[in-house]
Scaffold this motif. Structure first.
Motif, PDB file in Angstrom:
ATOM      1  N   UNK A   1      -3.114  -0.679  -5.499  1.00 38.72           N
ATOM      2  CA  UNK A   1      -2.126  -0.547  -6.560  1.00 38.72           C
ATOM      3  C   UNK A   1      -1.047  -1.588  -6.398  1.00 38.72           C
ATOM      4  N   UNK A   2      -0.210  -1.682  -7.375  1.00 37.13           N
ATOM      5  CA  UNK A   2       0.905  -2.612  -7.315  1.00 37.13           C
ATOM      6  C   UNK A   2       2.083  -1.914  -6.647  1.00 37.13           C
TER       7      UNK A   2
ATOM      8  N   UNK B   1      -8.757  -0.895   7.361  1.00 35.65           N
ATOM      9  CA  UNK B   1      -8.120  -0.297   6.167  1.00 35.65           C
ATOM     10  C   UNK B   1      -7.601   1.111   6.430  1.00 35.65           C
ATOM     11  N   UNK B   2      -7.212   1.404   7.692  1.00 42.40           N
ATOM     12  CA  UNK B   2      -6.693   2.752   7.969  1.00 42.40           C
ATOM     13  C   UNK B   2      -5.287   2.868   7.398  1.00 42.40           C
ATOM     14  N   UNK B   3      -4.906   4.084   7.037  1.00 42.45           N
ATOM     15  CA  UNK B   3      -3.503   4.252   6.687  1.00 42.45           C
ATOM     16  C   UNK B   3      -2.702   4.315   7.986  1.00 42.45           C
TER      17      UNK B   3
ATOM     18  N   UNK C   1      -3.669  -3.307  -0.332  1.00 43.23           N
ATOM     19  CA  UNK C   1      -5.096  -3.015  -0.173  1.00 43.23           C
ATOM     20  C   UNK C   1      -5.342  -1.512  -0.070  1.00 43.23           C
ATOM     21  N   UNK C   2      -6.482  -1.069  -0.553  1.00 38.38           N
ATOM     22  CA  UNK C   2      -6.837   0.339  -0.448  1.00 38.38           C
ATOM     23  C   UNK C   2      -7.007   0.714   1.017  1.00 38.38           C
ATOM     24  N   UNK C   3      -6.632   1.906   1.364  1.00 37.24           N
ATOM     25  CA  UNK C   3      -6.823   2.420   2.717  1.00 37.24           C
ATOM     26  C   UNK C   3      -8.130   3.208   2.751  1.00 37.24           C
ATOM     27  N   UNK C   4      -8.840   3.121   3.835  1.00 36.40           N
ATOM     28  CA  UNK C   4     -10.108   3.844   3.944  1.00 36.40           C
ATOM     29  C   UNK C   4      -9.970   4.996   4.930  1.00 36.40           C
ATOM     30  N   UNK C   5     -10.827   5.989   4.788  1.00 32.03           N
ATOM     31  CA  UNK C   5     -10.814   7.101   5.727  1.00 32.03           C
ATOM     32  C   UNK C   5     -11.158   6.598   7.124  1.00 32.03           C
TER      33      UNK C   5
ATOM     34  N   UNK D   1       2.807 -10.091   6.986  1.00 29.37           N
ATOM     35  CA  UNK D   1       2.842 -10.182   5.525  1.00 29.37           C
ATOM     36  C   UNK D   1       1.417 -10.147   4.997  1.00 29.37           C
ATOM     37  N   UNK D   2       1.243  -9.617   3.801  1.00 27.65           N
ATOM     38  CA  UNK D   2      -0.103  -9.571   3.233  1.00 27.65           C
ATOM     39  C   UNK D   2      -0.471 -10.940   2.649  1.00 27.65           C
TER      40      UNK D   2
END
Ligand code: DON
Length: 608
Positions: free
Chosen positions: A47-48, A531-533, A60-64, A498-499
Motif C-alpha cells: 500500500x501507499x 517479508x516478515x512484519x 512491501x507486503x509482509x508475509x506470514x 531506506x526502501x
C-alpha cells in the motif's frame, strides 16, 4: 498516556505475491517440522504510505513468518502501531520520555537524547552517562550523521596494562576501576542535541531528571537485574543506592536516585562542561583516586565526541546507513549482506541452506572484523575495500557447499553484556538509531559516589589480553591494541534502512556484544528477504558465527533437528545458546509506524 495502540500491522486482503511466497515457504518447511504464522493473520497488502513523513512510496507486503514447531515465540504477535511517531527501547518509561519530548515539539534527535538520558535512570544496567555509544541520524531532508561517543583509553593506559608479571590474566579489564574507559555519553548526546535538535537540553532532559528525582516503580525485571548483579555492585559505592539493606529494590517499591537527579540537572543547566570540566569531572577523578583507577581530570577535559559520516551501502535496492569504525558493526553487517546479495535470493527461512549461507557470510565478515578493524585515528582500516561489492564477490568465490574451518580461512591471524539500543522516528520522518553501553551489566561496578552513576568496563573491548578471547569470546589483533586516547573496537551497529523508493523503512540495532552484528543483520534480512512484519522479524530464531570460536551457534529449538543434522553433515560444529543479541526497531507500515522490542528483552515501544 500515549495514544499508541497495540495491534497487528497486518490487515486482510493479502497481495497475491506475498501469499504465494508464504505458501511456497510453508510447503518447503512443512517437511522440516516448521509451522507458519499464517493462521495468526493474513499479510498486509502492498500500500501507499499515507502517514506523516514525506512523499509516499510503496510499502512491501509482509508475509506470514514460518518458525520451527517448538520455537519459543509464536509468530503473528502484534507490534505497537502509531500514526505519527514511534520509539522502541529497552525501557517503556524511557520510550515514553521520548514521546513526551516529541509532543513538546522536539524532533527525533531531541527524543533520542531524551531517551538516552532517561535510560540512564530507568535502565541503569545499560543506559548510562558513565559509558558511551553511537548515534546514527538520517533526517527526512536527506542529511545524515553518525555521532561517535565511544569511550577512550585513559592517558595512563598501556598495551600491557592487564598482563600479570607471572603470565596469568585476571579480571581487571572487566571489573573495577582499571576497566573503565573515559566516558563519552554526555558529550555525544549533547553534541547530537546541539547539531540536530530543536529544543534546549534543559527541556530534553526534563523527563530523565524527573524520573531520577521522583523515582519510578521498580518492576520485577529491574529488581531481578539488580539482584543478579549483586556481586558486581556490592563492592562499590552504588551498594548504598541499589542494595540499600543488602537487597535489590523490591518490585512495586518506588526507586529514587536523588544524586543522579542533581547530576542530570547540572548537565541540563551547564551543558557537558559540567561533566568534563566541572564538578562531575571532580567527582569521577576523586572516585578513581579512591578506588585505584587511572582516569584523571585531564582525561575528562580532553574527551571529545566525534561526528562521522555514516557508512552508506545498498542491499537488494534498499539503502543502509550505519556506524563506521571504531564500530565494527556497520562494516561487518555490510560485508555480510554484500556476500549474501551475491545469491539471487536466499533459501527458505530456517532451512539448512539458509543457515549455511548466513553462517558462511558471518564467518567471513567476522574474520575481517577481528583482524582488520580498530580506531581509525590510530590504525589504517580498509573500510572501502571490506564494504565494496567486488570484495563480496571475491569472498563468495572462495566459499564451498560445506563448512570451512576459520583456521584455514583467516589470513590475518590475530595475536594471540551490557548495552541497550533504541530506535526513534518522528512525525517528519526523521530517524535516529542509537546504541549505548556500559559493556557488562552495571559496567565495571564502580559507582561515582555523590554523582550517582556507574562507570563502564569498556577497556575489555580492546584486545586487552592479546591472543586470548575477551568476555564475548572475541579474539582480536594488534589493530585493536590498547593505546592512550584510543577508542576500543565495538560491535554496536545502529542502522537505518531506506526502501528502494528512498523512504524510511527500518530503524534498528541491538545489544549482545558480537551477536549485535548478526542479530541486526538477521532483523534486516527478515524484513527485506523474508517479508516478515516487525514483531516476527524480532521474534524469529537467530543463528550466529563470529569466526572464533569456530562454531555455528543456534537458539534452542531455533533450528529443527533435521536442519541441525544436515548442517553437521556439512561439517559445521554446532553450539546451542549464545546465538543472539536482542534488538529494538521501528518500521514504516501502512498508515504509520510499527515499534517493537525483542521478545527476549525488557522494554516497550511508544508512539502517538
Ligand atoms: O561495544 C561493544 O561491542 C560491547 N561493549 C557491547 C556489549 C554488549 O552488547 C553487552 N550486552 N549484552
Amino acid at each position: 498516556m500515549n495514544a499508541h495502540r497495540k495491534e497487528s500491522a497486518r490487515s486482510p486482503g493479502a497481495a497475491m505475491p506475498a501469499v504465494c511466497v508464504a505458501a511456497g515457504l510453508a510447503l518447503v518447511l512443512a517437511a522440516q517440522g516448521c509451522h507458519s504464522s499464517a493462521t495468526h493473520g493474513a499479510p498486509a497488502p502492498a500500500s501507499q504510505h499515507a502517514a506523516a513523513g514525506g512523499a509516499a512510496s510503496a510499502i512491501p507486503a509482509r508475509a506470514a513468518a514460518t518458525f520451527p514447531a517448538d520455537w519459543r515465540f509464536a509468530a503473528g504477535k502484534p507490534a505497537t502501531i502509531a500514526a505519527h511517531a514511534m520509539i522502541a527501547s529497552n525501557s517503556e518509561l524511557a520510550s515514553e520520555a521520548g514521546v513526551e519530548v516529541l509532543r513538546k515539539g522536539g524532533n527525533a534527535v531531541d527524543a533520542a537524547v531524551a531517551v538516552g538520558f532517561a535510560l540512564a535512570v530507568t535502565l541503569p544496567e545499560a543506559g548510562n552517562i558513565g559509558g558511551g555509544g553511537f548515534m546514527v541520524i538520517r533526517m527526512a531532508d536527506g542529511r545524515s550523521a553518525a555521532f561517535d561517543y565511544r569511550e577512550v583509553a585513559p592517558l595512563a593506559a598501556t598495551a600491557t596494562m592487564y598482563a600479570h608479571s607471572d603470565g596469568t590474566t585476571g579480571t581487571e579489564s572487566v571489573v573495577g576501576p582499571l576497566a573503565v574507559g573515559v566516558p563519552g555519553a554526555v558529550a555525544g548526546l549533547a553534541a547530537a542535541s546541539k547539531t540536530f535538535g530543536r529544543l534546549p537540553l534543559r527541556e530534553v532532559m526534563a523527563p530523565a531528571i524527573r524520573l531520577a528525582r521522583d523515582g519510578f516503580v521498580a518492576d520485577s525485571a529491574f529488581s531481578l537485574s539488580v539482584a543478579h548483579a549483586r556481586g558486581r555492585i556490592a563492592p562499590y559505592a552504588g551498594a548504598s543506592v541499589f542494595l540499600p539493606y543488602g537487597e535489590a529494590p523490591a518490585p512495586g517499591t518506588r526507586f529514587t536516585q536523588p544524586a543522579l537527579a542533581r547530576t542530570l540537572a547540572l548537565i541540563a543547566s551547564d551543558g557537558p562542561d559540567a561533566f568534563y570540566h566541572g564538578p562531575i569531572a571532580d567527582a569521577i577523578a576523586e572516585e578513581m583516586r579512591n578506588d585505584g583507577g587511572i582516569i584523571t581530570r585531564e582525561d575528562l577535559a580532553r574527551y571529545t565526541a566525534v561526528r562521522r559520516v555514516p557508512l552508506a551501502s545498498t542491499y537488494r535496492g534498499y539503502t543502509l546507513y550505519t556506524m563506521p569504525p571504531p564500530s565494527s558493526g556497520g562494516v561487518t553487517i555490510i560485508e555480510a549482506l554484500n556476500i549474501l546479495e551475491t545469491y539471487p535470493s536466499l533459501p527458505p527461512f530456517g532451512t539448512a541452506a539458509y543457515a549455511h549461507e548466513l553462517t558462511d557470510a558471518f564467518q567471513r565478515a567476522f574474520i575481517d572484523r577481528n583482524g582488520k578493524l580498530g580506531d581509525p585515528a590510530f590504525v589504517e582500516v580498509p573500510v572501502a575495500r571490506l564494504t565494496g561489492k567486488p570484495y563480496a564477490h571475491e569472498v563468495r568465490s572462495t566459499m564451498a557447499d560445506h563448512a570451512q574451518p576459520t583456521s584455514r580461512l583467516a589470513t590475518t591471524v590475530p595475536e594471540g553484556s551490557q548495552t541497550t539500543h533504541y530506535s526513534v522516528v518522528d512525525a517528519d520522518g526523521n530517524a535516529v538509531a542509537t546504541t549505548t553501553t556500559l559493556n557488562d551489566l552495571y559496567g565495571s561496578g564502580v559507582f561515582v559516589r555523590g554523582a550517582g552513576f556507574f562507570l563502564n568496563d569498556e577497556m575489555d573491548d580492546f584486545a586487552a589480553h592479546p591472543g586470548l578471547p575477551n568476555q564475548f569470546g572475541l579474539v582480536e589483533g594488534p589493530q585493536n591494541a590498547i593505546a592512550p586516547g584510543k577508542r576500543m573496537l565495538s560491535s554496536m551497529a545502529p542502522t537505518i534502512v531506506l526502501d528502494p523508493g528512498g523512504q524510511l523503512f527500518l530503524v534498528t540495532g541491538g545489544r549482545g556484544g558480537p551477536r549485535i552484528i548478526t542479530s541486526t543483520a538477521e532483523v534486516i534480512l527478515n524484513t527485506i528477504d523474508y517479508h516478515m512484519d516487525l514483531a516476527d522479524a524480532l521474534a524469529a530464531p537467530r543463528i550466529h558465527h563470529q569466526a572464533i570460536p569456530d562454531q555455528l551457534r543456534y537458539e534452542r529449538n531455533g533450528l529443527t533437528q533435521a536442519v541441525r543434522d544436515s548442517l553437521a553433515a556439512m561439517g559445521y560444529t554446532l553450539g546451542e545458546g549464545q546465538a543472539t543479541g536482542t534488538c529494538a526497531a521501528v518500521m514504516r507500515v501502512p498508515g504509520g509506524y510499527a515499534g517493537a522490542v525483542d521478545p527476549r528483552a525488557t522494554g516497550g515501544a511508544a508512539g502517538y
